[in-house]
Design an enzyme around this catalytic site. Structure first.
Site, PDB file in Angstrom:
ATOM      1  N   TYR A 162       1.419  -0.972  -0.096  1.00 53.86           N
ATOM      2  CA  TYR A 162       0.420  -0.040   0.076  1.00 53.86           C
ATOM      3  C   TYR A 162       1.046   1.200   0.131  1.00 53.86           C
ATOM      4  O   TYR A 162       1.662   1.299   0.710  1.00 53.86           O
ATOM      5  CB  TYR A 162      -0.740  -0.159   1.082  1.00 53.86           C
ATOM      6  CG  TYR A 162      -1.451   1.586   1.864  1.00 53.86           C
ATOM      7  CD1 TYR A 162      -1.532   1.805   2.864  1.00 53.86           C
ATOM      8  CD2 TYR A 162      -2.156   1.768   0.624  1.00 53.86           C
ATOM      9  CE1 TYR A 162      -2.098   3.183   3.385  1.00 53.86           C
ATOM     10  CE2 TYR A 162      -3.010   3.119   0.962  1.00 53.86           C
ATOM     11  CZ  TYR A 162      -2.976   3.249   2.240  1.00 53.86           C
ATOM     12  OH  TYR A 162      -3.587   5.102   3.071  1.00 53.86           O
ATOM     13  N   ASP A 167      -0.736  -5.652   9.564  1.00 50.39           N
ATOM     14  CA  ASP A 167      -2.274  -4.486   9.197  1.00 50.39           C
ATOM     15  C   ASP A 167      -2.952  -5.456   8.974  1.00 50.39           C
ATOM     16  O   ASP A 167      -2.916  -6.182   7.694  1.00 50.39           O
ATOM     17  CB  ASP A 167      -1.534  -3.602   8.788  1.00 50.39           C
ATOM     18  CG  ASP A 167      -3.324  -2.785   7.845  1.00 50.39           C
ATOM     19  OD1 ASP A 167      -4.048  -3.027   8.604  1.00 50.39           O
ATOM     20  OD2 ASP A 167      -2.615  -2.108   7.172  1.00 50.39           O
ATOM     21  N   ILE A 188      -6.294  -5.352   8.809  1.00 51.62           N
ATOM     22  CA  ILE A 188      -7.525  -4.337   8.191  1.00 51.62           C
ATOM     23  C   ILE A 188      -8.484  -4.599   7.276  1.00 51.62           C
ATOM     24  O   ILE A 188      -9.857  -4.359   6.849  1.00 51.62           O
ATOM     25  CB  ILE A 188      -7.258  -2.567   7.352  1.00 51.62           C
ATOM     26  CG1 ILE A 188      -7.708  -1.935   7.672  1.00 51.62           C
ATOM     27  CG2 ILE A 188      -6.590  -3.168   6.042  1.00 51.62           C
ATOM     28  CD1 ILE A 188      -7.206  -0.386   6.850  1.00 51.62           C
ATOM     29  N   LYS A 221     -12.048  -0.907   6.152  1.00 49.91           N
ATOM     30  CA  LYS A 221     -12.255  -1.578   5.037  1.00 49.91           C
ATOM     31  C   LYS A 221     -13.231  -2.816   5.063  1.00 49.91           C
ATOM     32  O   LYS A 221     -14.530  -3.001   4.580  1.00 49.91           O
ATOM     33  CB  LYS A 221     -11.329  -2.478   4.468  1.00 49.91           C
ATOM     34  CG  LYS A 221     -10.204  -1.617   4.915  1.00 49.91           C
ATOM     35  CD  LYS A 221     -10.263  -0.658   3.484  1.00 49.91           C
ATOM     36  CE  LYS A 221      -8.826   1.117   3.451  1.00 49.91           C
ATOM     37  NZ  LYS A 221      -9.001   1.233   2.564  1.00 49.91           N
TER      38      LYS A 221
END
Lengths: 487, 487
Positions: free
Chosen positions: A153, A238, A240, A277
């Site tokens: 990302y 992460d 997410i 998300k």
């Protein structure tokens, strides 16, 4: 009293005048194209369709229904207004206990109740953006580094490095093994840092992966845990996209790995989470740092003062995510709808010989367009990208913006639109693929072929439009707000 | 796998293991006393009354009424739920245009429409806490300094300096001229920095003042502007208490000064604002940076990603603060009620020979108890403070926590309670002052007297109790959450 640029630079900090914000990059064309010509089913059916935004718009019907049947979740309804004052004045950085409990509960349910989370380890942050920065501030000094597998990302560079002075060192991954992280690649990256006298403080992984949409298998996770314990560095996970996994292999959280009988210093393990998300609530800025290290919890909690979640939102989320019946239904429905959307999308792409990396999560596919490149270079990727934006009229994200080492990959988001829009997008892709059996050559007469085109604008607001999609906030539904953060 | 303390220190960053968070300070006694024995009118009428929190609870009746009459302001009501999705997915760091417009509108009205604010210069932050940190990141490099007149809000040390590496240099002020700034004091502080090879990047003022409750007069403001222009340093004006001035026309904002025909480089002028004090919404984390410097606006806006305001809250605030009739009524009523409360309190104190600095704003008084000190030392101030906490049973804030150069001053908050509680507090103060006509001597047999008492706790949660009140969040109504931030 005009000031020259150098005066301005002396006026401001190095952080302010440098490029660490990551927005000065040539990837603005896609966003500008979208902003100046946004698709609308009736008003602008030939406009650019936004497929560069990893947003989850699949289940707002369920949420809306829940909100209407649970008025006490809001401090603005007749049912809830008596709590308005207490909520409005509450600013304890522990957060509302019910909020922490609800988030811990939700995180456990997302992982099929295979693990439970301790509400006392839930620390708030300004979205996952703030969580990553907080973690970097807690674990690393300026000049220290985190290893990050590519592709990753693009916001990580800014989140972990801009104001902290921390650097990211890529760990090489490529399509030869579906971009899996190998021990050899980790060691190589680590040693490279050592040789350059850079102190590595941790390894950052995103699982499920953005942009790949894949999950990390149990063995790989174990080997990562072994690696970081040997090197005595942190592991920041992460998670997410945890609830966006829609099919096998199922998602294995790092929380499950450390519950196994595995040698692991828990002080090295930290999870970054958010509701942006999984729930589709990026606007609510619900970022979470969950650490197994008590000192990190304490430090992050103090730092959370810089980015607490609004208590109005804490209150709503506390109510929503402690409704177990709703949570279970939401998680199941969300996965089912994402699966259906993903399947439709990938099957249609397969029909025109366009393959995607085999993924089972995320809000996007990692599309393989290498065969359309004139040559296997990033310049060719940029040319192809501009064609997709300006001719196919889809804003997708080129792999290079994710630090992908191989040109030709594109992340294409599919969860931020309704079924009809997706069908239109698919039609455009099909037409394009049918047309271009040959690799894409640069278009010599067209000004946008210039891969380093940088349009200059006089006004400050238009300068803002030059932000690269990979660094911008997801575009608002309101075209007048051009600044977006691609996620 | 136990880790020694030094191992832990190597694991974490310098920022994490240092004391920049400001919470390791001996001022925990007051908070602990309150937490273990909080006042309640019926359940615990002899408990400790919280007067260390600068909260504004004066007008929640007006707010609650407005909320009920304006259901469309919420995305959770039947009237507003159709906007839920658009609001939940909006994450553009410009913020909702209607939010920026409403805040700009409100700021102008608070200043009696004597100035207007440009909505395009409104940048969000994680409360004023986040705003101050962001401004420091934009304007200063590590090691640089801001001048700050004493006494000042203790949170500034953390907000401007903890993660930024920026230092604060006090500008001497004392009671001989009611703590006003003098040009001489500014020059002296500036020169002291120069001699120590510290680069001064700006001057930070709070107007209206915390903890003094006074406003700066026009001449002083002009002289500050002259000073910073001569030195080519920034002027950061925290106007967080703007609407708490009882007589609204007496507050002069820096925005008004720069509209005058005065030689001022606007690139040096920045305002920090928030809705935490004026509206009483600290939980909502609505921090604002308003800069006249375009580059600072742009940089701060990028940084705001780390602390955006929840769109759910933006939406509510946008609605509320664009209701001009409500805004006018609120500002007027709030000022009136604060004035009444202030007058009652100061008159009640004057009747027993206790004076406060003459003030006309803020949510507190700056009480002069110098005559009650055994000797004019900070040790004596601490002794007096502990007596006030444990015997008078009021949690007030000692002047030394505000870096006040003279012992004997106390900040006493009065706006976070109802009338009855205030009367109880006044009675206690009056009784105490009349009782102890002699200066307070230390109580030898009492462990309280140990001025460096630091109680040790085994569990991590109890460790949190040792936080200094000046660094903690305002205490929640729920006694189980001991961590608070004094403001």
């Amino acid at each position: 009293m005009g000031f020259t640029l150098s005066n301005q630079q002396q006026l401001l900090s190095k952080i302010a005048t440098g490029n660490g914000h990551g927005e000065n990059s040539p990837y603005f064309d896609g966003w500008k194209a979208y902003d100046s010509d946004p698709f609308h089913p009736t008003k602008n059916p030939n406009g650019v369709i936004q497929m560069g935004l990893a947003e989850n718009e699949m289940c707002f019907d369920l949420i809306q229904e829940w909100v209407l049947t649970n008025p006490e979740a809001s401090i603005c309804t007749a049912a809830g207004v008596n709590e308005f004052k207490d909520i409005a004045i509450f600013q304890d950085y522990h957060g509302l206990p019910e909020f922490r409990n609800a988030v811990a509960n939700f995180m456990g349910k997302v992982r099929g109740n295979r693990v439970t989370f301790d509400a006392d380890r839930i620390v708030m942050s300004g979205g996952a953006t703030g969580a990553h920065e907080t973690i970097a501030f807690c674990l690393a000094d300026p000049g220290d580094a985190f290893l990050v597998p590519v592709p990753y990302y693009p916001g990580f560079d800014r989140d972990l490095g801009w104001r902290t002075g921390v650097q990211l060192i890529p760990v090489a991954c490529d399509s030869s093994n579906n971009f899996k992280v190998t021990r050899a690649a980790l060691e190589a990256a680590y040693e490279k840092a050592q040789k350059a006298n850079i102190r590595v403080k941790g390894l950052l992984i995103t699982n499920p992966s953005n942009p790949l949409g894949t999950v990390i298998d149990r063995d790989t996770l174990r080997s990562l845990v072994t690696f970081i314990n040997e090197k005595k560095i942190h592991l920041v996970c992460d998670e997410i996209y945890a609830a966006t996994v829609f099919s096998q292999p199922s998602f294995t959280s790092i929380a499950e790995i450390i519950e196994e009988n595995i040698e692991c210093n828990r002080n090295l393990i930290h999870i970054v989470y958010s509701l942006s998300k999984d729930m589709g609530f990026p606007g609510f800025r619900v970022g979470i740092v969950y650490s197994y290290n008590d000192d990190v919890v304490n430090c992050a909690r103090k730092m959370s003062s810089f980015g607490l979640v609004s208590t109005q939102t804490q209150h709503l989320i506390a109510s929503m995510l402690s409704d177990n019946e709703f949570v279970e239904r939401f998680i199941a429905q969300s996965a089912e709808r994402l699966k259906a959307r993903h399947m439709r999308f990938t099957m249609e792409l397969a029909q025109v010989r366009t393959s995607c990396l085999n993924g089972n999560g995320g809000l996007f596919v990692w599309m393989d367009l290498r065969r359309l490149l004139k040559e296997q270079t990033f310049e060719a990727e940029m040319v192809l990208w501009q064609t997709i934006i300006h001719e196919v009229k889809l804003n997708v994200s080129p792999g290079s913006s994710f630090h992908c080492p191989e040109p030709g990959w594109f992340r294409v988001c599919f969860a931020n639109m309704d079924d009809k829009t997706m069908e239109i997008a698919l039609t455009r892709i099909r037409n394009f693929m049918a047309q271009y059996k040959e690799p894409i050559a640069p278009r010599k007469n067209n000004r946008y072929w210039q891969s380093n085109l940088r349009l200059s604008f006089q006004s400050r607001r238009m300068d803002d439009v030059m932000m690269p999609p990979c660094m911008m906030s997801p575009h608002s539904p309101i075209p007048q707000s051009p600044l977006v953060r691609a996620t």
